[in-house]
Design a protein around this motif. Structure first.
Motif, PDB file in Angstrom:
ATOM      1  N   LEU A 222      30.221-119.284 -73.136  1.00  0.00           N
ATOM      2  CA  LEU A 222      30.193-119.289 -74.111  1.00  0.00           C
ATOM      3  C   LEU A 222      29.219-118.720 -74.847  1.00  0.00           C
ATOM      4  CD1 LEU A 222      33.457-120.848 -75.410  1.00  0.00           C
ATOM      5  CD2 LEU A 222      33.449-119.078 -74.436  1.00  0.00           C
ATOM      6  N   PRO A 223      28.453-120.115 -75.135  1.00  0.00           N
ATOM      7  CA  PRO A 223      26.931-118.827 -75.997  1.00  0.00           C
ATOM      8  C   PRO A 223      26.019-118.440 -75.391  1.00  0.00           C
ATOM      9  CG  PRO A 223      26.950-121.682 -76.320  1.00  0.00           C
ATOM     10  CD  PRO A 223      28.531-121.107 -74.996  1.00  0.00           C
ATOM     11  N   MET A 224      26.156-118.062 -74.173  1.00  0.00           N
ATOM     12  CA  MET A 224      25.522-117.115 -73.351  1.00  0.00           C
ATOM     13  C   MET A 224      25.475-115.638 -73.555  1.00  0.00           C
ATOM     14  SD  MET A 224      24.759-118.795 -69.742  1.00  0.00           S
ATOM     15  CE  MET A 224      24.163-117.524 -68.766  1.00  0.00           C
ATOM     16  N   SER A 226      27.633-114.561 -76.307  1.00  0.00           N
ATOM     17  CA  SER A 226      27.524-114.389 -77.615  1.00  0.00           C
ATOM     18  C   SER A 226      26.193-113.661 -77.663  1.00  0.00           C
ATOM     19  CB  SER A 226      27.663-116.207 -78.867  1.00  0.00           C
ATOM     20  OG  SER A 226      28.795-115.725 -78.376  1.00  0.00           O
ATOM     21  N   ALA A 227      25.040-114.408 -77.020  1.00  0.00           N
ATOM     22  CA  ALA A 227      23.485-114.128 -76.891  1.00  0.00           C
ATOM     23  C   ALA A 227      23.212-112.692 -75.847  1.00  0.00           C
ATOM     24  CB  ALA A 227      22.676-115.462 -76.513  1.00  0.00           C
ATOM     25  N   GLY A 228      24.015-112.889 -75.594  1.00  0.00           N
ATOM     26  CA  GLY A 228      23.801-111.380 -74.565  1.00  0.00           C
ATOM     27  C   GLY A 228      24.502-109.937 -75.440  1.00  0.00           C
ATOM     28  N   ILE A 229      25.997-111.029 -75.523  1.00  0.00           N
ATOM     29  CA  ILE A 229      26.294-109.800 -76.440  1.00  0.00           C
ATOM     30  C   ILE A 229      25.477-109.288 -77.765  1.00  0.00           C
ATOM     31  CG2 ILE A 229      27.907-108.897 -78.263  1.00  0.00           C
ATOM     32  CD1 ILE A 229      29.940-110.681 -76.670  1.00  0.00           C
ATOM     33  N   MET A 230      24.842-110.241 -78.895  1.00  0.00           N
ATOM     34  CA  MET A 230      23.701-110.117 -80.070  1.00  0.00           C
ATOM     35  C   MET A 230      22.114-109.335 -79.389  1.00  0.00           C
ATOM     36  SD  MET A 230      24.926-110.773 -82.427  1.00  0.00           S
ATOM     37  CE  MET A 230      23.403-110.715 -83.638  1.00  0.00           C
ATOM     38  N   ALA A 231      22.101-109.777 -78.167  1.00  0.00           N
ATOM     39  CA  ALA A 231      21.041-109.101 -77.538  1.00  0.00           C
ATOM     40  C   ALA A 231      21.044-107.402 -77.510  1.00  0.00           C
ATOM     41  CB  ALA A 231      20.241-109.491 -76.636  1.00  0.00           C
ATOM     42  N   VAL A 232      22.524-106.854 -76.751  1.00  0.00           N
ATOM     43  CA  VAL A 232      22.515-105.679 -76.384  1.00  0.00           C
ATOM     44  C   VAL A 232      22.465-104.911 -78.077  1.00  0.00           C
ATOM     45  CG1 VAL A 232      24.659-104.052 -76.085  1.00  0.00           C
ATOM     46  CG2 VAL A 232      23.928-105.827 -74.129  1.00  0.00           C
ATOM     47  N   GLY A 233      23.250-105.970 -79.215  1.00  0.00           N
ATOM     48  CA  GLY A 233      23.331-105.245 -80.460  1.00  0.00           C
ATOM     49  C   GLY A 233      21.938-105.003 -81.431  1.00  0.00           C
ATOM     50  N   LEU A 234      21.234-105.336 -80.296  1.00  0.00           N
ATOM     51  CA  LEU A 234      19.644-105.812 -81.484  1.00  0.00           C
ATOM     52  C   LEU A 234      18.208-104.757 -80.814  1.00  0.00           C
ATOM     53  CD1 LEU A 234      19.747-109.495 -83.223  1.00  0.00           C
ATOM     54  CD2 LEU A 234      20.098-107.496 -83.904  1.00  0.00           C
ATOM     55  N   ILE A 235      18.714-104.535 -79.376  1.00  0.00           N
ATOM     56  CA  ILE A 235      17.826-103.904 -78.886  1.00  0.00           C
ATOM     57  C   ILE A 235      17.199-103.229 -78.675  1.00  0.00           C
ATOM     58  CG2 ILE A 235      16.534-103.749 -76.344  1.00  0.00           C
ATOM     59  CD1 ILE A 235      17.643-107.054 -75.723  1.00  0.00           C
ATOM     60  N   PRO A 236      18.352-102.122 -79.100  1.00  0.00           N
ATOM     61  CA  PRO A 236      18.116-100.679 -78.894  1.00  0.00           C
ATOM     62  C   PRO A 236      17.247-100.267 -80.655  1.00  0.00           C
ATOM     63  CG  PRO A 236      20.183-101.188 -78.276  1.00  0.00           C
ATOM     64  CD  PRO A 236      19.420-102.570 -78.659  1.00  0.00           C
ATOM     65  N   GLY A 237      17.582-100.919 -81.438  1.00  0.00           N
ATOM     66  CA  GLY A 237      16.895-100.607 -82.119  1.00  0.00           C
ATOM     67  C   GLY A 237      15.416-101.443 -82.857  1.00  0.00           C
ATOM     68  N   ALA A 238      15.404-102.571 -82.388  1.00  0.00           N
ATOM     69  CA  ALA A 238      14.269-102.708 -81.608  1.00  0.00           C
ATOM     70  C   ALA A 238      12.963-102.309 -81.135  1.00  0.00           C
ATOM     71  CB  ALA A 238      14.236-104.355 -81.730  1.00  0.00           C
ATOM     72  N   CYS A 258      30.503-109.082 -84.912  1.00  0.00           N
ATOM     73  CA  CYS A 258      31.906-108.487 -85.271  1.00  0.00           C
ATOM     74  C   CYS A 258      32.663-108.924 -83.788  1.00  0.00           C
ATOM     75  CB  CYS A 258      32.392-107.259 -85.947  1.00  0.00           C
ATOM     76  SG  CYS A 258      31.636-107.070 -87.555  1.00  0.00           S
ATOM     77  N   VAL A 259      31.891-108.657 -83.101  1.00  0.00           N
ATOM     78  CA  VAL A 259      32.593-108.455 -81.725  1.00  0.00           C
ATOM     79  C   VAL A 259      32.490-110.402 -80.958  1.00  0.00           C
ATOM     80  CG1 VAL A 259      31.940-108.393 -78.969  1.00  0.00           C
ATOM     81  CG2 VAL A 259      31.629-106.385 -81.405  1.00  0.00           C
ATOM     82  N   VAL A 260      30.816-110.634 -81.570  1.00  0.00           N
ATOM     83  CA  VAL A 260      31.123-112.053 -81.188  1.00  0.00           C
ATOM     84  C   VAL A 260      32.510-113.057 -81.660  1.00  0.00           C
ATOM     85  CG1 VAL A 260      29.207-114.480 -81.474  1.00  0.00           C
ATOM     86  CG2 VAL A 260      28.868-112.027 -80.562  1.00  0.00           C
ATOM     87  N   PHE A 261      32.465-112.676 -83.139  1.00  0.00           N
ATOM     88  CA  PHE A 261      33.097-113.652 -83.678  1.00  0.00           C
ATOM     89  C   PHE A 261      34.964-113.496 -83.071  1.00  0.00           C
ATOM     90  CE2 PHE A 261      35.713-114.012 -87.552  1.00  0.00           C
ATOM     91  CZ  PHE A 261      35.312-115.419 -87.380  1.00  0.00           C
ATOM     92  N   TRP A 262      34.735-112.101 -83.026  1.00  0.00           N
ATOM     93  CA  TRP A 262      35.774-111.936 -82.146  1.00  0.00           C
ATOM     94  C   TRP A 262      36.565-112.367 -80.963  1.00  0.00           C
ATOM     95  CZ3 TRP A 262      37.679-109.102 -77.557  1.00  0.00           C
ATOM     96  CH2 TRP A 262      38.996-108.906 -77.748  1.00  0.00           C
ATOM     97  N   LEU A 263      35.549-112.229 -80.029  1.00  0.00           N
ATOM     98  CA  LEU A 263      35.796-113.046 -78.785  1.00  0.00           C
ATOM     99  C   LEU A 263      35.423-114.893 -78.506  1.00  0.00           C
ATOM    100  CD1 LEU A 263      32.835-110.922 -76.524  1.00  0.00           C
ATOM    101  CD2 LEU A 263      35.749-111.336 -77.013  1.00  0.00           C
TER     102      LEU A 263
END
Length: 410
Positions: A222-224, A226-238, A258-263
């Protein structure tokens, strides 16, 4: 019921579109199907066109007269419903939020020896390991220099952050192991308390031990995710950089959270499904998603309220111990009020650790109890698990349980 493991047939109706309990007689139906439920006429009047009889027949009871045994003092539920069976800490019917919380607290009171044996043992071991890590492995944070230049202050802040991250890794690992063992054992204890059956620490450990590897996999997965979803959301902007990249990081970060919270709410019942139904990791996540479907906000509300209550309890317990630790360490409270960075010595860690052990011994059982009872409640609502539990508890009128069958085991 089918031969699937668990309290009742996992995935059974109404969530699957059929009802495996349709063939099981309710307490008011004869087992041979000779009751009124099997003799409905095929030709029924149109809906809304029923008319009352003009003359009362023999045995007619006026609408205002109370029916003996129905709706009297001590009844539960809606109008005309008899009290629900309650072999253990909860009534065997759909539960309200207050009943779920009360069931978790009642479990703590009814099995306090076993529960405190679990939580105190695990909390003492984890706190002792954490004290050793904080005392001997984590470097002391740098003292702030009020005369430092902006560049030096920035370097000190980065060094302090690195020190905190170094200490956070072992702490999280210790907390993960402690939470894993506590969740596994308390899930078994709470499941037995639903049936009103006693359970010892040795019995809970013997039943939970084979499921620990799968529970560890679920706890890490579950943390993995969450980390993957956060990376997908942040890496393009970085990668883009600049003002556009900063805006994209903000939007992507909000969407990812929001996606992590829902999941996480969707998979919040995976742990009891894994333990009680002997499911695999992925199957338990699918099972949780199925039980939460259509009740996401309700599950979120119950878990959020539980988290708020446990945080308040933890703060009430931890704050006095924290002040006592500061008072006993170094310059005491005067050093804390002056803004000077405290040095967390042995005395401070021991006193604050005692407060953490006491808080964990109270909050862990409540959190685990609410999660398990919420899982039971969702299965009662969707799969008539109350019938299976009543039979397993040996209540009259529900039919005999299968020989040797225990709904808390596979």
């Amino acid at each position: 019921m089918n031969d699937s493991p668990g309290w009742a047939s996992p995935g059974s109706a109404p969530s699957d579109g059929h009802d495996d309990n349709a063939s099981v007689p309710r307490p008011s139906e004869p087992a041979d199907g000779s009751g009124a439920g099997s003799k409905w006429s095929k030709e029924q009047p149109p809906v809304g066109q029923w008319s009352p009889s003009t003359a009362p027949g023999p045995g007619h009871v006026p609408p205002s007269a109370p029916v003996p045994g129905w709706g009297g003092p001590g009844r539960q539920g809606g109008w005309g419903q008899p009290p629900a069976a309650k072999p253990g800490v909860i009534p065997l019917r759909p539960l309200g939020v207050g009943e779920i919380l009360d069931g978790a607290v009642s479990t703590l009171r009814a099995h306090w020896r076993t529960i405190l044996g679990v939580t105190i043992t695990v909390s003492v071991i984890t706190q002792f390991c954490d004290i050793l890590v904080q005392r001997y492995l984590v470097p002391a944070p740098p003292q702030a220099n009020p005369d430092a230049s902006p560049a030096e202050a920035l370097d000190d802040a980065v060094e302090s952050l690195q020190t905190s991250l170094i200490g956070l890794g072992p702490t999280l690992l210790i907390a993960l192991v402690g939470t894993l063992v506590t969740t596994a054992l308390l899930t078994i204890v709470v499941s037995r308390s639903v049936l009103g059956r006693p359970v010892t620490l040795g019995e809970a450990w013997a039943e939970a031990r084979p499921r620990l590897p799968q529970l560890l996999g679920l706890t890490l997965l579950l943390p993995m995710i969450s980390a993957g979803i956060m990376a997908v959301g942040l890496i393009p902007g970085a990668l883009i950089g600049g003002a556009a990249g900063a805006a994209l990081i903000g939007l992507g970060g909000i969407a990812a959270v929001c996606v992590v919270f829902w999941l996480m709410i969707r998979f919040s019942l995976a742990s009891p499904a894994l333990m009680l139904e002997r499911q695999g990791v992925v199957a338990a996540m699918r099972r949780s998603a199925k039980l939460v479907q259509g009740a996401w906000w309700r599950v979120f509300g119950v878990l959020a309220l539980t988290l708020l209550l446990t945080l308040l309890v933890s703060m009430i317990i931890a704050i006095p111990f924290t002040f006592a630790a500061f008072a006993a360490e170094g310059e005491g409270l005067s050093g804390l009020m002056s803004g000077k960075a405290p040095e967390f010595g042995r005395t401070f860690l021991i006193i604050s650790g005692i407060g953490a052990v006491i808080a964990s011994s109270i909050t862990y059982p409540i959190q685990s109890g609410v999660t398990v009872l919420l899982y039971v409640d969702q299965r009662i609502r969707r799969e008539a698990l109350d019938l299976e539990l009543a039979r397993s508890a040996g209540l009259p009128g529900y039919g005999p349980a299968s020989p040797g069958h225990d709904p808390t085991r596979s």
